[in-house]
Scaffold this motif. Sequence first.
Motif, PDB file in Angstrom:
ATOM      1  N   LEU A 111      41.761  44.635   7.690  1.00 58.36           N
ATOM      2  CA  LEU A 111      41.649  44.703   6.236  1.00 58.36           C
ATOM      3  C   LEU A 111      42.733  45.577   5.623  1.00 58.36           C
ATOM      4  O   LEU A 111      43.337  45.207   4.599  1.00 58.36           O
ATOM      5  CB  LEU A 111      40.268  45.228   5.848  1.00 58.36           C
ATOM      6  N   ASN A 112      43.017  46.747   6.212  1.00 60.79           N
ATOM      7  CA  ASN A 112      44.017  47.609   5.566  1.00 60.79           C
ATOM      8  C   ASN A 112      45.417  47.000   5.615  1.00 60.79           C
ATOM      9  O   ASN A 112      46.233  47.217   4.721  1.00 60.79           O
ATOM     10  CB  ASN A 112      43.991  49.041   6.103  1.00 60.79           C
ATOM     11  N   ARG A 113      45.700  46.173   6.606  1.00 64.92           N
ATOM     12  CA  ARG A 113      46.986  45.476   6.631  1.00 64.92           C
ATOM     13  C   ARG A 113      47.019  44.351   5.587  1.00 64.92           C
ATOM     14  O   ARG A 113      48.074  44.073   5.005  1.00 64.92           O
ATOM     15  CB  ARG A 113      47.266  44.971   8.035  1.00 64.92           C
ATOM     16  N   ARG A 114      45.886  43.708   5.345  1.00 66.32           N
ATOM     17  CA  ARG A 114      45.811  42.731   4.249  1.00 66.32           C
ATOM     18  C   ARG A 114      46.043  43.422   2.905  1.00 66.32           C
ATOM     19  O   ARG A 114      46.731  42.894   2.023  1.00 66.32           O
ATOM     20  CB  ARG A 114      44.441  42.053   4.244  1.00 66.32           C
ATOM     21  N   ILE A 119      49.660  44.730  -1.843  1.00 69.86           N
ATOM     22  CA  ILE A 119      50.449  45.726  -2.578  1.00 69.86           C
ATOM     23  C   ILE A 119      51.928  45.348  -2.566  1.00 69.86           C
ATOM     24  O   ILE A 119      52.604  45.374  -3.595  1.00 69.86           O
ATOM     25  CB  ILE A 119      50.229  47.130  -1.976  1.00 69.86           C
ATOM     26  N   ALA A 120      52.459  44.990  -1.392  1.00 67.46           N
ATOM     27  CA  ALA A 120      53.876  44.663  -1.273  1.00 67.46           C
ATOM     28  C   ALA A 120      54.260  43.524  -2.205  1.00 67.46           C
ATOM     29  O   ALA A 120      55.343  43.532  -2.803  1.00 67.46           O
ATOM     30  CB  ALA A 120      54.210  44.298   0.172  1.00 67.46           C
ATOM     31  N   ALA A 139      52.384  49.231  10.913  1.00 68.49           N
ATOM     32  CA  ALA A 139      51.864  48.601   9.699  1.00 68.49           C
ATOM     33  C   ALA A 139      52.105  47.096   9.678  1.00 68.49           C
ATOM     34  O   ALA A 139      51.356  46.356   9.031  1.00 68.49           O
ATOM     35  CB  ALA A 139      52.510  49.227   8.465  1.00 68.49           C
ATOM     36  N   TRP A 140      53.166  46.630  10.329  1.00 68.48           N
ATOM     37  CA  TRP A 140      53.496  45.204  10.348  1.00 68.48           C
ATOM     38  C   TRP A 140      53.617  44.641   8.932  1.00 68.48           C
ATOM     39  O   TRP A 140      53.037  43.613   8.598  1.00 68.48           O
ATOM     40  CB  TRP A 140      52.463  44.400  11.140  1.00 68.48           C
ATOM     41  N   LEU A 141      54.367  45.351   8.085  1.00 66.06           N
ATOM     42  CA  LEU A 141      54.569  44.910   6.710  1.00 66.06           C
ATOM     43  C   LEU A 141      56.017  44.461   6.567  1.00 66.06           C
ATOM     44  O   LEU A 141      56.923  45.292   6.506  1.00 66.06           O
ATOM     45  CB  LEU A 141      54.251  46.044   5.732  1.00 66.06           C
ATOM     46  N   ARG A 166      50.945  58.030   5.532  1.00 67.42           N
ATOM     47  CA  ARG A 166      52.204  57.350   5.822  1.00 67.42           C
ATOM     48  C   ARG A 166      53.056  57.183   4.567  1.00 67.42           C
ATOM     49  O   ARG A 166      52.578  57.333   3.437  1.00 67.42           O
ATOM     50  CB  ARG A 166      51.926  55.942   6.377  1.00 67.42           C
ATOM     51  N   CYS A 167      54.304  56.792   4.803  1.00 66.13           N
ATOM     52  CA  CYS A 167      55.215  56.366   3.741  1.00 66.13           C
ATOM     53  C   CYS A 167      55.997  55.169   4.251  1.00 66.13           C
ATOM     54  O   CYS A 167      56.699  55.273   5.268  1.00 66.13           O
ATOM     55  CB  CYS A 167      56.161  57.493   3.339  1.00 66.13           C
TER      56      CYS A 167
END
Length: 204
Positions: A111-114, A119-120, A139-141, A166-167
């Motif tokens: 969920l937090n990666r979704r 956001i991105a 993070a795999w973003l 994180r940042c």
Amino acid sequence: MKIISWNLLRLKGASLADVAALIRRERPDVLLMQEATAAIDPLPGEIGGYYARTPLPERIHGLAVWSRAPLPQPPRLLSLPAGSIVKRISQIIDFGDFALANVHLSHGQVLNRRQLRRIAAALPPAAAVLGDFNLIGPAWLPGFRDVGPRQPTHRAGDVLPLRIDRCLVRGLIATAPAVLGRGASDHHPIVIHLHRASALAAAA
């Protein structure tokens, strides 16, 4: 721009005096806060600057931003995919040529990666996402780099050290990441300096 992010630990953690002392000591341009309550609202009267806080839905705590200079516009709120208990939002601060997203993400590791992908998609090409990610592992973003400090920022159950504050950045250059003293919270503040590549080139 020097930016600090700190999860305050709502009612039991960092107080108004603690937050004001951090600003006086570290002199950030922007302070992003998670688990901020109404007790932090008098901050501009203590330290000056500009401040906006938004509670999470149905919670007494939420996201807050303090800025030394006036914000170009009020923070924009972005609803995120919700967990089974807590509904999450992101506070997006648009500075014109780049934006910051202040986050306190869910504990679920899918969920937090979704939430990060949501956001991105809402951010401009130059942007940073900072806060409490509750994230274990990468993070795999796509398009973003994890540029925050590598030291642990939180101890789960006061035992297991975790790097969950994180940042992530896209289209920005980050320097001097660091973890600051924890104080009364259960999270350490993190600090980072963000630059546009054109600004560094001009300085050189």
